[in-house]
Design a protein around this motif. Structure first.
Motif, short mmCIF file in Angstrom:
data_model
loop_
_atom_site.label_atom_id
_atom_site.label_comp_id
_atom_site.label_asym_id
_atom_site.label_seq_id
_atom_site.Cartn_x
_atom_site.Cartn_y
_atom_site.Cartn_z
N LYS A 17 0.72 -0.94 0.34
CA LYS A 17 -0.33 0.17 0.12
C LYS A 17 0.93 1.36 -0.67
N ALA A 18 2.39 1.07 -0.53
CA ALA A 18 2.80 2.34 -0.53
C ALA A 18 2.30 3.92 -0.80
N GLU A 19 2.06 3.20 -2.29
CA GLU A 19 1.88 3.95 -3.75
C GLU A 19 0.35 5.17 -3.12
N ILE A 34 4.52 14.16 -4.50
CA ILE A 34 5.86 13.12 -4.21
C ILE A 34 7.04 13.10 -5.14
N LEU A 35 8.05 12.85 -4.90
CA LEU A 35 9.45 13.38 -5.59
C LEU A 35 9.92 11.86 -6.64
N SER A 36 9.85 11.52 -6.12
CA SER A 36 10.57 9.65 -6.93
C SER A 36 9.44 9.11 -7.21
N ILE A 37 9.47 7.16 -7.75
CA ILE A 37 9.12 6.29 -7.75
C ILE A 37 9.73 5.03 -8.69
N HIS A 53 10.72 1.44 -4.53
CA HIS A 53 11.25 2.60 -3.47
C HIS A 53 10.91 3.90 -4.06
N ALA A 54 10.56 5.00 -3.08
CA ALA A 54 9.56 6.07 -3.67
C ALA A 54 9.81 7.17 -2.52
N THR A 55 9.65 8.18 -2.66
CA THR A 55 9.94 9.39 -2.26
C THR A 55 8.94 9.93 -1.96
N MET A 64 11.16 8.56 2.71
CA MET A 64 11.52 7.25 1.42
C MET A 64 9.57 6.07 1.95
N CYS A 65 9.64 5.15 0.93
CA CYS A 65 8.48 4.47 1.48
C CYS A 65 8.78 3.03 0.49
#
Length: 137
Positions: A17-19, A34-37, A53-55, A64-65
């Protein structure tokens, strides 16, 4: 934009469920993005398309997640929480209303001796939040 000065970053591990959580937090807070996915591809260990990985940032604070590629028996705990300093009644009430939906209220929004207007909750993803009104912040 990612903060190059931030040396320590809060890292949130989700189970698929990160996104969804990132989108929820970015929609809840002002000055959030959202910076990056990066997503898992085919045969990369995690569920294809889930977050490798996402920020994202909330008021300039970068988080981060990931979606864990391994099933774990643990999840988030209130022993660590994200503390939000609010400056208006509207702000604390709006965050409380949004973050408590589908979650668990640990301390209801109210006036507490020595603290003032305060609430503590775990959101629907299990992340713990403390909300405090400091009108002179």
């Amino acid at each position: 934009m990612e903060n190059a000065q931030q040396k320590i970053t809060t890292f949130l591990m989700f189970d698929g469920k990160a996104e969804e959580a990132m989108n929820y937090y970015v929609a809840t807070f002002d000055q959030a993005e959202i910076l990056s996915i990066r997503r898992y591809g085919a045969n990369e260990g995690g569920a294809e398309g889930s977050v490798l990985h996402a920020t994202f940032s909330l008021y300039g604070q970068v988080f981060m997640c990931i979606d864990s590629s391994t099933k774990h028996e643990f999840t988030f705990t209130p022993a660590i929480s994200l503390y939000v300093t609010c400056t208006t009644d509207d702000e604390i009430e709006r965050y409380f209303e949004k973050l408590s939906q589908g979650g668990q209220v640990l301390m209801p929004l109210g006036e507490y001796p020595g603290i003032g207007k305060f609430a503590w909750l775990a959101d629907k993803y299990g992340v713990s939040w403390q909300l405090n009104l400091q009108k002179n912040a």
